[in-house]
Design an enzyme around this catalytic site. Structure first.
Site, PDB file in Angstrom:
ATOM      1  N   HIS A   1       0.877  -1.177   0.000  1.00  0.00           N
ATOM      2  CA  HIS A   1       0.000   0.000   0.000  1.00  0.00           C
ATOM      3  C   HIS A   1       0.915   1.229   0.000  1.00  0.00           C
ATOM      4  CE1 HIS A   1      -2.771   2.984   1.742  1.00  0.00           C
ATOM      5  NE2 HIS A   1      -3.761   2.156   1.463  1.00  0.00           N
TER       6      HIS A   1
ATOM      7  N   ASP B   1       3.423  -4.190   7.974  1.00  0.00           N
ATOM      8  CA  ASP B   1       2.160  -3.485   7.850  1.00  0.00           C
ATOM      9  C   ASP B   1       1.055  -4.524   7.993  1.00  0.00           C
ATOM     10  OD1 ASP B   1      -0.199  -2.400   6.963  1.00  0.00           O
ATOM     11  OD2 ASP B   1       0.632  -1.490   5.147  1.00  0.00           O
TER      12      ASP B   1
ATOM     13  N   GLN C   1      -4.133  -5.224   6.854  1.00  0.00           N
ATOM     14  CA  GLN C   1      -5.090  -6.177   6.265  1.00  0.00           C
ATOM     15  C   GLN C   1      -5.030  -7.543   6.943  1.00  0.00           C
ATOM     16  OE1 GLN C   1      -7.436  -5.522   4.036  1.00  0.00           O
ATOM     17  NE2 GLN C   1      -6.804  -3.405   3.695  1.00  0.00           N
TER      18      GLN C   1
ATOM     19  N   LYS D   1     -10.215  -1.054  10.383  1.00  0.00           N
ATOM     20  CA  LYS D   1     -10.341  -2.253   9.542  1.00  0.00           C
ATOM     21  C   LYS D   1     -10.646  -3.483  10.389  1.00  0.00           C
ATOM     22  CE  LYS D   1      -7.110  -0.363   6.215  1.00  0.00           C
ATOM     23  NZ  LYS D   1      -7.815  -0.006   4.984  1.00  0.00           N
TER      24      LYS D   1
ATOM     25  N   CYS E   1      -4.685   2.178  -3.835  1.00  0.00           N
ATOM     26  CA  CYS E   1      -3.501   2.762  -3.176  1.00  0.00           C
ATOM     27  C   CYS E   1      -2.311   1.804  -3.243  1.00  0.00           C
ATOM     28  CB  CYS E   1      -3.786   3.125  -1.723  1.00  0.00           C
ATOM     29  SG  CYS E   1      -5.004   4.413  -1.524  1.00  0.00           S
TER      30      CYS E   1
HETATM   31  N1  PMP Z   1      -1.622  -0.580   4.618  1.00  0.00           N
HETATM   32  C1  PMP Z   1      -2.546  -1.394   4.101  1.00  0.00           C
HETATM   33  C2  PMP Z   1      -2.152  -2.785   3.679  1.00  0.00           C
HETATM   34  C3  PMP Z   1      -3.858  -0.950   3.954  1.00  0.00           C
HETATM   35  O1  PMP Z   1      -4.788  -1.751   3.426  1.00  0.00           O
HETATM   36  C4  PMP Z   1      -4.190   0.361   4.367  1.00  0.00           C
HETATM   37  C5  PMP Z   1      -5.600   0.901   4.224  1.00  0.00           C
HETATM   38  N2  PMP Z   1      -6.189   0.649   2.988  1.00  0.00           N
HETATM   39  C6  PMP Z   1      -3.189   1.155   4.917  1.00  0.00           C
HETATM   40  C7  PMP Z   1      -1.920   0.654   5.024  1.00  0.00           C
HETATM   41  C8  PMP Z   1      -3.463   2.537   5.393  1.00  0.00           C
HETATM   42  O2  PMP Z   1      -4.291   2.516   6.502  1.00  0.00           O
HETATM   43  P1  PMP Z   1      -4.895   3.860   7.101  1.00  0.00           P
HETATM   44  O3  PMP Z   1      -5.474   4.602   5.924  1.00  0.00           O
HETATM   45  O4  PMP Z   1      -5.934   3.396   8.058  1.00  0.00           O
HETATM   46  O5  PMP Z   1      -3.787   4.599   7.739  1.00  0.00           O
END
Ligand code: PMP
Length: 405
Positions: A122, A199, A202, A225, A363
């Site tokens: 991401h 990270d 997910q 999430k 993203c």
């Molecule tokens: N890393 C991953 C793998 C994600 O799926 C996301 C959210 N789509 C993020 C980071 C960013 O998370 P946040 O927008 O809650 O900071």
């Protein structure tokens, strides 16, 4: 305890909403999950009965607020098996947690250092490292994704052998759903002397997380999430590594003693948390963790995994549909494209049928570029999804194909 998905669904008020006059089929939990009553009630109760600033007051409300907020730190530490609460730093979310590491740990990197980042990330786990590389002169090194959506472990081993200060990888890809062998990759990184950041945004909604068993130095995730509210997330840091970080943002709470000229700083984790935090959200995250304890999480995870496998099989059987990412180990998100149909058109036609999916680059532009696509349609699952939701998606795609092809 077994898992009763209908009993779970009944706890989510939003799931009985209608969208465009159709019952909502929510398949966008990868972007953000819905919230159970227990979380909504906890936040409402806090604002109605105990709202006050935390960590400051001797008065009753401030103490109640502090207790409720700090109780979440303990719940998080237990949920991810951190060695102590001192290892749980509250942030606004995964993005802020990763930026915190990039801007504190990152200060020690210089030209000649290497940051290994997977191509699946991401943007939240790529752009902060790009910025750090530009600032410090360190090299940003790619761990490439293979055509099936897994990481190329032979390249990883080879790059690690050349040296790395930091390895940053996701536990589960938000774009493709691939589960990454983080435990093994962290062990290799540690043996090579690299610090690791996982990270887990997910992973936390789907898998039990044990940061000590994983052997990572940092683990980042977002409450929203995992059935909690937006505005709060967690940076787990192994205490020995956190201790070496300089303070990040300056302000209230992170200090010990302040004179006009200089300051001394608070102990962990407060040293890394400046200013009034997201108190209601922190309490909501605690309620989400309590809620996750209220049923058999392993049975829920098994339900979701069976549903994931069912969805992949059903989608793959649609003529003209191609799954993007076919790794055997995967969960949460299923990305696909349909020949001759733009993802945004498909998403719009599904929305008209009450079906919420995500379209575009999710993203994770470099990940999709590596897979040879600019965008996909992504269905992503939560604990409350059913076979009926998948059948509705398949039927909805059929309707859309009838209109668009
Ligand atoms: N890393 C991953 C793998 C994600 O799926 C996301 C959210 N789509 C993020 C980071 C960013 O998370 P946040 O927008 O809650 O900071």
């Amino acid at each position: 305890m077994s898992f009763d998905v209908e009993a779970i669904r009944a706890q989510f008020p939003i799931l009985s909403t209608q969208v465009h006059g159709k019952p909502l089929v929510y398949l966008d939990s990868g972007a953000s999950s819905q919230k159970p009553e227990a979380v909504l009630d906890a936040m409402d109760h806090y604002y109605r009965h105990t709202h006050s600033n935390v960590h400051r007051g001797v008065h009753e409300l401030s103490q109640l607020a502090t207790e409720a907020y700090e109780a979440t730190r303990t719940k998080v530490a237990n949920w991810i098996n951190a060695a102590s609460e001192r290892e749980v730093v509250f942030t606004r979310g995964t993005t802020e947690a990763i930026n915190l590491v990039a801007q504190t740990f990152g200060l020690r990197l210089t030209a000649g250092d290497r940051i290994l980042v997977s191509e699946l990330e991401h943007h939240a786990n790529l752009v902060p490292w790009q910025m750090l590389a530009q600032r410090s002169g360190a090299a940003l090194v790619k761990i490439p994704v293979m055509p099936n959506g897994e990481l190329d472990q032979s390249v990883y081993r080879a790059e690690l052998a050349k040296g790395a200060a930091l390895v940053a990888i996701c536990a589960v890809s938000n774009a493709l759903g691939t589960r990454i062998p983080v435990k093994d990759m962290c062990a290799q990184a540690r043996a090579a002397g690299a610090v690791t950041l996982v990270d887990g945004a997910q992973a936390v909604p789907h898998d039990r997380v044990d940061v000590q068993a994983l052997g990572c130095d940092f683990y980042a995730f977002s409450s929203h999430k995992m059935y909690g509210p937006t505005g709060i997330g967690v940076l787990y840091g192994r205490e020995a590594v956190l201790e070496t970080l300089p303070p990040w943002q300056g302000g209230g709470d992170m200090i010990d003693h302040v004179t006009f000229e200089s300051s001394t700083y608070n102990v962990l984790p407060y040293r890394l948390e400046a200013g009034t935090p997201s108190i209601a959200e922190g309490i909501g995250l605690g309620a989400a963790i309590d809620w996750l304890h209220s049923f058999d999480f392993d049975a829920a995870a098994a339900h979701e995994q069976a549903l994931y496998d069912y969805a992949r099989t059903e989608l793959a059987a649609i003529d003209g549909l191609r799954l993007i990412g076919t790794a055997g180990a995967a969960c949460g998100a299923i990305s696909f494209e349909i020949a001759g149909i733009a993802a945004s058109d498909l998403g719009t036609l599904l929305d008209q049928q009450g079906i919420a999916v995500r379209t575009g680059h999710h993203c994770a532009m470099p990940a999709l570029q590596a897979m040879g696509v600019n965008g996909t349609t992504r269905a992503s699952l939560g604990i409350y999804n059913t076979r009926g939701d998948i059948d509705a998606l398949v039927a909805g795609i059929d309707v859309a194909m009838g209109i668009l092809l």
